[in-house]
Design a protein around this motif. Structure first.
Motif, PDB file in Angstrom:
ATOM      1  N   ALA A  87       0.820  -1.212   0.000  1.00 50.01           N
ATOM      2  CA  ALA A  87       0.000   0.000   0.000  1.00 50.01           C
ATOM      3  C   ALA A  87       0.851   1.258   0.000  1.00 50.01           C
ATOM      4  O   ALA A  87       0.354   2.353  -0.241  1.00 50.01           O
ATOM      5  CB  ALA A  87      -0.940  -0.008   1.208  1.00 50.01           C
TER       6      ALA A  87
ATOM      7  N   ASP B 194      -4.046   2.698   0.758  1.00 47.19           N
ATOM      8  CA  ASP B 194      -4.352   1.612  -0.155  1.00 47.19           C
ATOM      9  C   ASP B 194      -3.896   2.024  -1.542  1.00 47.19           C
ATOM     10  O   ASP B 194      -4.218   3.120  -2.006  1.00 47.19           O
ATOM     11  CB  ASP B 194      -5.862   1.334  -0.144  1.00 47.19           C
ATOM     12  CG  ASP B 194      -6.184   0.075  -0.941  1.00 47.19           C
ATOM     13  OD1 ASP B 194      -5.391  -0.884  -0.885  1.00 47.19           O
ATOM     14  OD2 ASP B 194      -7.217   0.069  -1.644  1.00 47.19           O
TER      15      ASP B 194
ATOM     16  N   TYR C  86      -9.946  -3.138   3.115  1.00 51.32           N
ATOM     17  CA  TYR C  86      -8.967  -3.796   3.958  1.00 51.32           C
ATOM     18  C   TYR C  86      -9.423  -5.185   4.392  1.00 51.32           C
ATOM     19  O   TYR C  86      -8.807  -6.196   4.047  1.00 51.32           O
ATOM     20  CB  TYR C  86      -8.714  -2.921   5.183  1.00 51.32           C
ATOM     21  CG  TYR C  86      -7.411  -3.240   5.851  1.00 51.32           C
ATOM     22  CD1 TYR C  86      -7.382  -4.016   6.991  1.00 51.32           C
ATOM     23  CD2 TYR C  86      -6.223  -2.784   5.323  1.00 51.32           C
ATOM     24  CE1 TYR C  86      -6.193  -4.317   7.594  1.00 51.32           C
ATOM     25  CE2 TYR C  86      -5.023  -3.087   5.926  1.00 51.32           C
ATOM     26  CZ  TYR C  86      -5.017  -3.846   7.070  1.00 51.32           C
ATOM     27  OH  TYR C  86      -3.828  -4.152   7.667  1.00 51.32           O
TER      28      TYR C  86
END
Lengths: 294, 318, 255
Positions: free
Chosen positions: C40, C225, C248
């Protein structure tokens, strides 16, 4: 002056072809197994001595002597990999240690040969030295033509081999990522050994060719290795194309500029170019990847 | 204090040695050993403490020798001026060469220094007006004389020169030991071990490497000056790549990462040629072999081997 | 003035955005965590803050000083120190020596003082040694001071990572996965240590996968992300944030 230029260009190509041949093995070994072989010049020197013995002691015809040299120096490289490089890889695989161990090998071989044969200048008897080709005002011995032809042939063979053979594929995989190659089942020990074998054969053949053209002496290796470093660094460590371009380039530069200035200045220029390339683009003009910087 | 005793004994023995073996031949070897100790210990800073291989130490040795010799021959400076200036000039060249090349590491750094080594020798050979090129520079004066309490000491004498060189060597050893023991030596080692981690702790890796390189090359200059005024004749042959490799061999065989290591290596490789004199060029074959064997089997050199045996002995006693 | 203010920070590798237009601030003496799936861009963010890699664009202000063009060692001088995901502990030094290196910036020995080994050089070294011992005591590792670092058990190597960074006396300490690979006992110890560090007045930024540790300790959490900041807030808010749950936890469930 102008009328000499074609001759100088031809001489430059011949000289460049020698540089290409020697640099090729060095760059291959570096590119694939990340070892800078400082003893590569001595492999070349040993090639010249082996060819000399084959012709003058065993009475082999020169072309056969070249082949025998390739095999013998190749086996020699194989032993070197097995005994020295591999032990180091299993114990202390730091780049500096490879430099140290090959510097030691270089000293060992140089003075070993010097001890056995003495520092005398010899020349491998070659029938091609006597045949002269003459076109317009350009003169060329068959030996010189042979050097160029063999260089081109070996470059083509090597490029084909690395690109298309299965061992070549494994070599490229190992060069890209050693761990990953091992995981997918590449026998990296075999790759290392074959790389050293091929690199040494190339050096041996170069020695057998040059030893007939110029002289065969123990110190011939240190003279050439410095040039080979320049070629390999400028062309890019591990790049075959780079070695060809830089090798021919250096050969031409030396003969053309050599007509108007002393050789020592050319050497200073050569070193300076090498250092400049190291500093600005350490992976060389044709090289890729990184990892050179501190 | 008991720890100091063996060191003091070694120094006393070294001081007495030229009086016991008072033939010129032995005294000559001892002087060569002292100069080689200075060279090896200084090179050891680069090889052992910042972990890079310099193949140009012979060149800096040469820069010191030629600076000192030319200052005395051409400008008539006294030794007391020429000696420090040779240190400064070698260190300055170290700075000039170090700035670009220390951005590289590993084999790239080694190759870059190989290039500089080549350039320096070629310059010495070609600047004929200044250096007399390959013919070499003769007629270099000795350091001269010193008057103390009515005594006149002439450093043209081998014994006196030995003590002069020995004094310089002791100063060099103390300076190097101090440098490596405190802040900077710790930073060198940190940089060698993990330069990214060192940087994240506020150590400036490039400055550290630079400092080590300049100190090392400056001290090689000191050795060069001593050499020039001892032999009174210098030529490019003494400062070639071969010399650089010879010095590297001393450091590695003795043991890198220590100060004692290079000292041991220097003494051994200075004495060995005399022992092996009968062997002629075969001695170089032996050096090559030694270098290979030590790199593969004894990464910490002779000193490391001795330590190891000691530890093994101690653990057997327990 | 924000303690640490990151504005529009971006970095891409070969066309892939590792960090894209990230803006966030950290207040003095809080504990914040940066979470997100693998890849990420969490470590990249630490790399950019500490000058290990150069950002393509954006700014990083620490106590009003622009750091985005500074070298790692300069940034450490300002008091921003990070640990690394991999164990980096100067493997051949002893524990005490390794921690002493961390105190390098507070050693004011000059080159000449060092060459002469005068009183300053010796005193500074002595002080450094005492300080390193204090740190080791703080970390509960004083009894290990003479061990060679690589011989420490894994959990203590991770603690040593933190100890070395603490020796710099940082204002902002960035810990990259300090509890990775630890068993529950060890991560409890790490959690306690991080709390103690905060109590000494140090601001702590964490990259961590151990959610229990993150939710337990953090005052605020940032979620990354695909290189983008998709949420920020207190642990409770993050737990309830549908975007976070989808990106997530959803991905975790399918894995």
């Amino acid at each position: 002056m102008i009328e000499f230029i074609p001759q100088l260009v031809v001489n430059g190509i011949v000289l460049g072809s020698i540089y290409v041949l020697v640099a090729l093995g060095l760059t291959l070994i570096f590119g694939i197994i990340d070892v800078v072989n400082f003893a590569h010049g001595e492999f070349y020197m040993i090639g010249a001595f082996v060819a000399f013995l084959c012709v003058s002691s065993l009475g082999l015809p020169y072309p056969l002597a070249i082949l025998a040299t390739a095999v013998i120096v190749g086996v020699f490289g194989l032993i070197t990999e097995r005994v020295i490089i591999r032990s180091l890889r299993k114990r202390n695989p730091h780049p500096i240690n490879y430099v140290l161990v090959t510097v030691g090998l270089s000293t060992f071989l140089l003075y070993g040969v010097n001890f056995i044969f003495g520092p005398d200048l010899r020349r491998i008897p070659s029938p091609y030295m006597k045949q002269v080709i003459h076109y317009a005002n350009v003169y060329l011995t068959t030996q010189r033509l042979l050097v160029v032809l063999v260089a081109f042939l070996l470059v083509a063979l090597l490029a084909y081999f690395v690109k298309y053979s299965s061992l070549g594929n494994q070599m490229r995989a190992t060069a890209q990522n050693y761990e990953a190659a091992r995981i997918v089942g590449v026998n990296t020990d075999r790759v290392f050994a074959s790389t050293f074998l091929i690199g040494s054969m190339l050096a041996g053949i170069a020695g057998a060719l040059v030893g007939a053209m110029f002289v065969t002496e123990p110190a011939m290796g240190i003279h050439i290795i410095v040039k080979a470093f320049i070629v390999v660094i400028v062309g890019g460590m591990g790049s075959i194309t780079g070695s060809i371009v830089a090798g021919l380039g250096l050969g031409l530069l030396e003969t053309l500029a050599g007509a108007v200035m002393p050789a020592e200045f050319l050497d200073i220029i050569g070193f300076s170019i090498m250092i400049l390339v190291l500093l600005t683009k350490p992976t060389g003009i044709f090289g890729s990847g990184g990892g050179a910087r501190a | 204090m008991p720890k100091l005793a063996p060191k003091g004994l070694v120094i006393l023995a070294a001081l007495a040695l030229p009086l016991v073996f008072n033939e010129a031949f032995y005294q000559h070897i001892m002087i060569a050993a002292v100069i080689n100790i200075i060279l090896a210990v200084s090179l050891g800073i680069i090889v052992g403490y910042i972990g890079e291989l310099s193949l140009a130490h012979g060149a800096f040795y040469g820069i010191g020798a030629y600076t000192s010799a030319l200052l005395m021959v051409k400008l008539g400076l006294p030794f007391v001026a020429a000696f420090p200036l040779s240190v400064v000039s070698a260190g300055f060249m170290g700075l000039i060469i170090g700035i670009p090349s220390l951005r590289l590491s590993g084999h790239y750094f080694a190759i870059a220094t190989l290039g500089f080594q080549g350039i320096v020798v070629l310059l010495i050979i070609n600047l004929v007006d200044l250096t007399r090129g390959p013919m070499g520079l003769p007629g270099i004066p000795s350091p001269g004389t010193l008057e103390i309490f009515g005594w006149t000491i002439s450093f043209g004498d081998k014994l006196a020169f030995y003590y002069l060189a020995f004094a310089v060597m002791i100063v060099v050893l103390i300076l190097v030991r101090n440098l490596l023991r405190y802040k900077f030596g710790e930073a060198f080692i940190a940089t060698r071990e993990d330069s990214l981690l060192a940087a994240s702790l506020g150590v400036h890796p490039r400055n550290c490497r630079m400092l080590a390189f300049v100190v090392s090359t400056a001290l090689a200059g000191a050795a060069g000056s001593l050499y020039a005024h001892y032999t009174m004749f210098i030529s490019p042959d003494s400062f070639t790549l071969g010399e650089s490799i010879y010095l590297v061999t001393m450091v590695i065989v003795g043991g890198r990462g220590t100060i004692v290591g290079p000292v041991v290596g220097a003494v051994l490789l200075t004495a060995l040629p005399e022992v092996l004199r009968f062997a002629g060029d075969l001695q170089f074959v032996i050096y090559g072999l030694m270098l290979m064997l030590v790199v593969i089997f004894l990464p910490k050199g002779i000193v490391g081997l001795v330590e190891q045996t000691k530890q093994r002995g101690a653990s057997l006693e327990n | 003035m924000d303690f640490l203010k990151i504005s529009n920070l971006s970095k891409s590798y070969g066309g892939v955005d590792a960090n894209s237009d990230i803006s966030l601030s950290i207040r003095e003496n809080e504990i914040v965590s940066i979470i997100g799936p693998n890849g990420a861009g969490k470590t990249t963010l630490f790399d950019l803050i500490t000058g290990v890699t150069r950002a393509d664009s954006g700014s990083v202000l620490f106590q009003g000083t622009e750091m985005s063009h500074m070298a790692t060692s300069e940034i450490a001088k300002l008091g921003v120190v990070r640990t690394f995901q991999q164990t980096k502990i100067f493997r051949d030094l002893t524990v005490l020596e390794a921690v002493m290196v961390g105190h390098h910036l507070h050693d004011h020995t000059s080159l000449w003082q060092s060459l002469l080994a005068n009183r300053t050089a010796r005193d500074q070294k002595q002080k450094k040694q005492e300080h390193a011992l204090e740190i080791l005591e703080f970390m509960g590792m004083a009894d290990k001071k003479d061990l060679v670092t690589q011989n420490l058990p894994y959990g203590e190597q991770k603690l040593l990572n933190v100890a070395i960074a603490l020796a710099v006396e940082p204002k902002l300490l960035l810990l990259d996965e300090p509890a990775a690979g630890m068993n529950p006992m060890e991560s409890m110890r790490m959690l306690g240590t991080i709390r103690k560090i905060q109590e000494t007045g140090i601001t702590v930024g964490l990259v961590e996968h151990n959610m229990r540790l993150v939710m337990n300790i953090s005052e605020r959490v940032f979620v990354l992300d695909y290189g983008e900041l998709i949420a920020e807030g207190e642990p409770e808010e993050i737990r309830a944030n549908p975007k976070v749950i989808e990106v997530y936890l959803g991905r975790q469930a399918s894995a």
